[in-house]
Design an enzyme around this catalytic site. Structure first.
Site, mmCIF file in Angstrom:
data_model
loop_
_atom_site.group_PDB
_atom_site.id
_atom_site.type_symbol
_atom_site.label_atom_id
_atom_site.label_comp_id
_atom_site.label_asym_id
_atom_site.label_seq_id
_atom_site.Cartn_x
_atom_site.Cartn_y
_atom_site.Cartn_z
ATOM 1 N N HIS A 282 15.733 62.858 64.531
ATOM 2 C CA HIS A 282 15.033 61.731 64.982
ATOM 3 C C HIS A 282 14.558 60.782 63.778
ATOM 4 C CE1 HIS A 282 11.462 63.510 63.395
ATOM 5 N NE2 HIS A 282 11.817 64.711 63.905
ATOM 6 N N GLU B 190 12.605 71.457 68.395
ATOM 7 C CA GLU B 190 12.171 72.018 67.020
ATOM 8 C C GLU B 190 11.843 73.457 67.148
ATOM 9 O OE1 GLU B 190 12.901 72.074 64.217
ATOM 10 O OE2 GLU B 190 12.005 70.305 62.911
#
Ligand SMILES: *[C@@H]1O[C@H](CO)[C@@H](O)[C@H](O)[C@H]1NC(C)=O
Ligand SMILES: *[C@@H]1O[C@H](CO)[C@@H](O)[C@H](O)[C@H]1NC(C)=O
Ligand SMILES: *[C@@H]1O[C@H](CO)[C@@H](O)[C@H](O)[C@H]1NC(C)=O
Ligand SMILES: *[C@@H]1O[C@H](CO)[C@@H](O)[C@H](O)[C@H]1NC(C)=O
Length: 367
Positions: A107, A211
């Site tokens: 990202h 994550e």
């Protein structure tokens, strides 16, 4: 309480997951990275200064054994010749073997990245990270900063041009982490491109692509309905729960590296078993990509925000190895006020006025 499907999946070993989906009870997937195709495969490439948008996603300029029949007059682009080569690898592959090309993107910069830089990593890990924000900015399930948005625009421009000029194969399937920063990055990277009608941008959110599940609030996801409201064009994998049932920051517990590796393999296994596509886009996080690269047998390659890495993966279905039990979550210490520092292997060094906060019991559970 009945365990929802995702949690049930997590409590299985990656081996069991692969075999469950296959209805064969004794197989797992063995991954290898086939190197020699991308700059990122080369030990001499420095990840720190690397920018895939400057070098055709890293695709090496080289010939393939398949060029002669496919491109006798040298008219095709490097990506076209590579795509043909990969098709040939799949056509000639043994029954239990498949090749896929993964475009794994991190990202763009989120508010949590900016805050970690601002406070420094010790203070971030030991004090600020577990909070939702600092009164000025919010980093819980962080959104993208203006820098992050600009990184997405750059990625979008890369794809727009590469699809037309370099003739990079458009992904056949898109997967995203459920965390806002990654899902938004996928949305903006692939927005308004001239994609082939048979390969539309139709992303699927997968829980296991998130994550590492630390105690920090940036690793707690929003509800399914909030994600759906923000990104109405995203689909959710089967079993995706309304609430985040995995984050355990409220107990002061974070996922272990071993458990993250089991999870990264489970996510890959799920994609490789269920999706016949060769060209796959995965938008996720630095820690998750680091772990996936380890599972894939790729060299270490740390990605900056907004960066991406392609991997040619050979996946073989092999006899299952006995499942190992790993400790899944452990207590992570913090301080009651910003710390003096933190020391590798020792943890937070709190100022004398602020004592260490540690979750009380850390019972090993099986992942
Ligand atoms: C995958 O297979 C290769 C070749 O047989 C072997 O060397 C490797 O150890 C296997 N990897 C794993 C993780 O089992
Ligand atoms: C391959 O050659 C093209 C054109 O000369 C160049 O733009 C590109 O950066 C080269 N790729 C790599 C990986 O060196
Ligand atoms: C909150 O963090 C940001 C950096 O991400 C910083 O610019 C801002 O000044 C901080 N706010 C306060 C009240 O300290
Ligand atoms: C998602 O992409 C569309 C354009 O394709 C855009 O209109 C929308 O604002 C984007 N949403 C987010 C949250 O990025």
């Amino acid at each position: 309480m009945i365990a929802p499907p995702i949690l049930a999946l997590l409590s299985l070993s990656a081996t069991a997951l692969a075999s469950k989906c296959n209805q064969h009870h004794e197989s797992t997937i063995n991954y290898t990275t086939i190197s020699g195709y991308f700059l990122q495969d080369e030990p001499t490439t420095d990840p720190l200064s690397f920018d895939y948008t400057m070098v055709n996603y890293g695709l090496l300029n080289r010939s393939y054994t398949t060029d002669k029949e496919f491109d006798p007059h040298g008219k095709k682009t490097q990506w076209q010749r590579f795509a043909h080569h990969v098709d040939m690898l799949n056509r000639k592959a043994e029954k239990n073997t498949q090749y896929k090309v993964l475009f794994m993107a991190r990202h763009g910069e989120g508010y949590h990245n900016a805050a970690e830089s601002y406070y420094g990593t010790p203070a971030w890990n030991c004090y600020w990270g577990p909070l939702d924000g600092n009164g000025t900015i919010v980093w819980k399930d962080a959104r993208l900063t203006t820098t992050g948005l600009a990184q997405c625009a750059k990625a979008n421009n890369f794809w727009r041009q590469a699809l037309i000029e370099a003739k990079i194969p458009a992904p056949q399937a898109y997967y995203s982490s459920p965390l806002t920063r990654s899902a938004t990055t996928a949305n903006l990277t692939f927005a308004d491109l001239e994609l082939p009608a048979v390969r539309p941008f139709a992303p699927t959110v997968k829980e296991l692509l998130r994550e590492g599940i630390s105690i920090r609030s940036c690793d707690e996801r929003s509800s399914k309905s909030a994600i759906a409201a923000l990104l109405p064009n995203f689909r959710f994998e089967y079993g995706f729960t309304e609430e985040d049932l995995l984050w355990r920051g409220h107990d002061g517990k974070g996922e272990t590296e071993d458990a993250q590796e089991v999870r990264a393999k489970a996510a890959l296994d799920d994609i490789f078993v269920q999706d016949e596509s060769t060209w796959i886009s995965i938008t996720t996080h630095s820690g998750q990509i680091r772990t996936a690269l380890k599972v894939l047998g790729h060299r270490e390659f740390g990605l900056s925000t907004g960066q991406a890495i392609p991997v040619l993966v050979k996946a073989r279905k092999v006899a299952a190895v006995p499942a190992t039990t790993v400790e899944s979550f452990t207590a992570e210490a913090t301080c009651e006020a910003p710390p003096v520092t933190s020391v590798q292997g020792q943890g937070c060094v709190c100022s004398s006025a602020a004592s260490v906060v540690v979750a009380v019991e850390a019972t090993p559970t099986s992942a």
